[in-house]
Write an enzyme that holds these catalytic residues in place. Structure first.
Site, PDB file in Angstrom:
ATOM      1  N   MET A  30       0.841  -1.200   0.000  1.00 42.33           N
ATOM      2  CA  MET A  30       0.000   0.000   0.000  1.00 42.33           C
ATOM      3  C   MET A  30       0.877   1.252   0.000  1.00 42.33           C
ATOM      4  SD  MET A  30      -3.455  -0.866   2.046  1.00 42.33           S
ATOM      5  CE  MET A  30      -2.830  -0.591   3.676  1.00 42.33           C
ATOM      6  N   GLY A  36      10.995  -3.004   5.585  1.00 44.42           N
ATOM      7  CA  GLY A  36      10.249  -4.265   5.512  1.00 44.42           C
ATOM      8  C   GLY A  36       9.827  -4.574   4.085  1.00 44.42           C
ATOM      9  N   HIS A  37       9.321  -3.562   3.401  1.00 45.58           N
ATOM     10  CA  HIS A  37       8.918  -3.757   2.001  1.00 45.58           C
ATOM     11  C   HIS A  37      10.132  -4.089   1.131  1.00 45.58           C
ATOM     12  CE1 HIS A  37       5.611  -0.877   3.372  1.00 45.58           C
ATOM     13  NE2 HIS A  37       4.929  -1.912   2.945  1.00 45.58           N
ATOM     14  N   GLN A  61     -10.465  -2.672   2.057  1.00 48.18           N
ATOM     15  CA  GLN A  61      -9.985  -3.343   3.257  1.00 48.18           C
ATOM     16  C   GLN A  61      -9.977  -2.417   4.481  1.00 48.18           C
ATOM     17  OE1 GLN A  61      -6.094  -4.222   1.354  1.00 48.18           O
ATOM     18  NE2 GLN A  61      -5.203  -3.720   3.343  1.00 48.18           N
ATOM     19  N   LYS A 149       4.584 -10.252   9.130  1.00 49.91           N
ATOM     20  CA  LYS A 149       4.059  -9.296  10.104  1.00 49.91           C
ATOM     21  C   LYS A 149       2.537  -9.341  10.105  1.00 49.91           C
ATOM     22  CE  LYS A 149       3.015  -5.165  10.434  1.00 49.91           C
ATOM     23  NZ  LYS A 149       2.709  -3.766  10.397  1.00 49.91           N
ATOM     24  N   GLN A 153      -3.140 -12.404   7.490  1.00 50.99           N
ATOM     25  CA  GLN A 153      -3.315 -12.087   6.066  1.00 50.99           C
ATOM     26  C   GLN A 153      -2.580 -13.108   5.193  1.00 50.99           C
ATOM     27  OE1 GLN A 153      -2.957  -7.994   4.281  1.00 50.99           O
ATOM     28  NE2 GLN A 153      -0.873  -8.676   3.890  1.00 50.99           N
ATOM     29  N   MET A 184       8.613  -2.945  11.669  1.00 50.88           N
ATOM     30  CA  MET A 184       8.460  -1.840  10.711  1.00 50.88           C
ATOM     31  C   MET A 184       7.020  -1.826  10.203  1.00 50.88           C
ATOM     32  SD  MET A 184      11.653  -0.793  10.474  1.00 50.88           S
ATOM     33  CE  MET A 184      11.754   0.181   9.022  1.00 50.88           C
TER      34      MET A 184
HETATM   35  P1  AMP Z   1       1.447  -2.880   3.533  1.00 52.95           P
HETATM   36  O1  AMP Z   1       2.026  -1.869   2.588  1.00 52.95           O
HETATM   37  O2  AMP Z   1       1.536  -2.467   4.979  1.00 52.95           O
HETATM   38  O3  AMP Z   1       0.097  -3.374   3.121  1.00 52.95           O
HETATM   39  O4  AMP Z   1       2.405  -4.132   3.441  1.00 52.95           O
HETATM   40  C1  AMP Z   1       2.721  -4.727   2.207  1.00 52.95           C
HETATM   41  C2  AMP Z   1       3.432  -6.018   2.462  1.00 52.95           C
HETATM   42  O5  AMP Z   1       4.602  -5.770   3.231  1.00 52.95           O
HETATM   43  C3  AMP Z   1       2.596  -7.024   3.248  1.00 52.95           C
HETATM   44  O6  AMP Z   1       2.826  -8.316   2.735  1.00 52.95           O
HETATM   45  C4  AMP Z   1       3.139  -6.889   4.633  1.00 52.95           C
HETATM   46  O7  AMP Z   1       2.990  -8.059   5.410  1.00 52.95           O
HETATM   47  C5  AMP Z   1       4.604  -6.624   4.340  1.00 52.95           C
HETATM   48  N1  AMP Z   1       5.236  -5.969   5.490  1.00 52.95           N
HETATM   49  C6  AMP Z   1       4.876  -4.792   6.060  1.00 52.95           C
HETATM   50  N2  AMP Z   1       5.669  -4.533   7.121  1.00 52.95           N
HETATM   51  C7  AMP Z   1       6.523  -5.585   7.222  1.00 52.95           C
HETATM   52  C8  AMP Z   1       7.576  -5.924   8.126  1.00 52.95           C
HETATM   53  N3  AMP Z   1       7.917  -5.137   9.157  1.00 52.95           N
HETATM   54  N4  AMP Z   1       8.225  -7.082   7.938  1.00 52.95           N
HETATM   55  C9  AMP Z   1       7.892  -7.902   6.909  1.00 52.95           C
HETATM   56  N5  AMP Z   1       6.924  -7.640   6.026  1.00 52.95           N
HETATM   57  C10 AMP Z   1       6.249  -6.499   6.180  1.00 52.95           C
END
Ligand code: AMP
Length: 283
Positions: A30, A36-37, A61, A149, A153, A184
């Site tokens: 997103m 993390g990304h 969502q 994380k 999901q 993160m």
């Molecule tokens: P988001 O942009 O928050 O929807 O996250 C996109 C992807 O990045 C999802 O698969 C999350 O699980 C993963 N993600 C976000 N934060 C982390 C993190 N700290 N460690 C590992 N994966 C992450």
């Protein structure tokens, strides 16, 4: 790095790679990207010849009282990070490309979404499954990478891919943390300096659970109490849930006998953060 703005552009881009027998990985996000990304991208690069990242703040969502309109965005910054990370293409659709006029079909997970975030965010995983299903079908990638994380999901998407015969392999990547232990998250940007310190309560609570588990405790109630004790010590923290569930069906357990997910969601001020760990075995 190619910028793909429409679903058909994404499909044609992946098709062209497949015609060259190249394997393609997808990293859905997103946006408002952090390390993390980037780790997901690095992992994806090891699994495929080319990587497509997606940046889409998926409205379905978010609940009506959630942070959709103020969700942090920084497209230029994100594109720069993805370029450095070695991404080959970025899919940046508009909401109306993903949900055109007359859109009327959703993917609804059963059972695995009953507890944890599914309970406190009704409709959340319906939105997640629907958008991920769309992304996987429109791209027809070989593999899709998600973070542990968001363990619930990941597990729900794995099950959806199996149940609905999606072709992509779904792969999980371990949680990436700041040096002080905070997982993160794009939502960490909401935290004030004091809240950022208080947010360490999440990883500290999980450490307390793990310590109790390693000390032989197997009762979920006692493990939960160990986490809640830590969280109660932080004034700005309000517990949404601390739950122990089995790692496959994500159903509550009373006594731990196999691999068990300890997951928590905690409001630090107004910001809802999640974290988790697995006790007794691999994920
Ligand atoms: P988001 O942009 O928050 O929807 O996250 C996109 C992807 O990045 C999802 O698969 C999350 O699980 C993963 N993600 C976000 N934060 C982390 C993190 N700290 N460690 C590992 N994966 C992450």
């Amino acid at each position: 790095m190619d910028i793909l703005e429409s679903p058909l552009a994404l499909r044609h881009w992946v098709d062209a790679r497949h015609h060259q027998s190249r394997r393609v990985a997808l990293v859905p996000t997103m946006g408002y990207l952090h390390i993390g990304h980037v780790k997901l991208v690095e992992h994806a690069r090891q699994l495929a010849d080319e990587v497509v990242a997606t940046i889409f703040v998926n409205p379905t969502q978010f609940g009506p009282t959630e942070d959709l309109s103020r969700y942090p965005r920084d497209l230029e910054g994100d594109l720069a990070k993805l370029r450095v990370a070695g991404v080959n293409a970025v899919f940046t659709p508009r909401t109306e490309d993903m949900y055109p006029e007359g859109f009327a079909t959703y993917v609804v997970p059963e059972r695995l979404g009953d507890h944890l975030c599914g309970k406190s965010r009704p409709g959340h995983f319906r939105g997640v499954c629907t958008v991920v299903h769309m992304l996987l079908r429109m791209s027809r990638v070989d593999v899709a990478v998600f973070g542990e994380k968001d363990y619930q999901q990941l597990q729900i998407i794995r099950r959806m891919a199996r149940d609905l015969w999606l072709d992509a392999q779904v792969v999980g990547v371990p949680i990436v943390r700041a040096p002080d232990g905070l997982a993160m998250s794009s939502r960490n940007a909401y935290l004030s300096a004091d809240e950022r310190k208080d947010a360490l309560a999440l990883s500290a609570a999980l450490a307390a659970v793990r310590a109790a588990y390693n000390g032989g405790e197997r009762h979920a109630a006692a493990l939960r109490a160990a986490a809640e004790k830590v969280l109660k010590g932080v004034a700005s923290a309000r517990v949404d849930y601390v739950s122990l569930v089995d790692t496959q069906e994500l159903q509550p357990v009373e006594t731990l006998t196999g691999p068990t997910l300890c997951a928590l969601a905690v409001f630090i001020g107004k910001t809802r953060l999640i974290d988790n760990c697995v006790l007794g075995g691999t994920r």
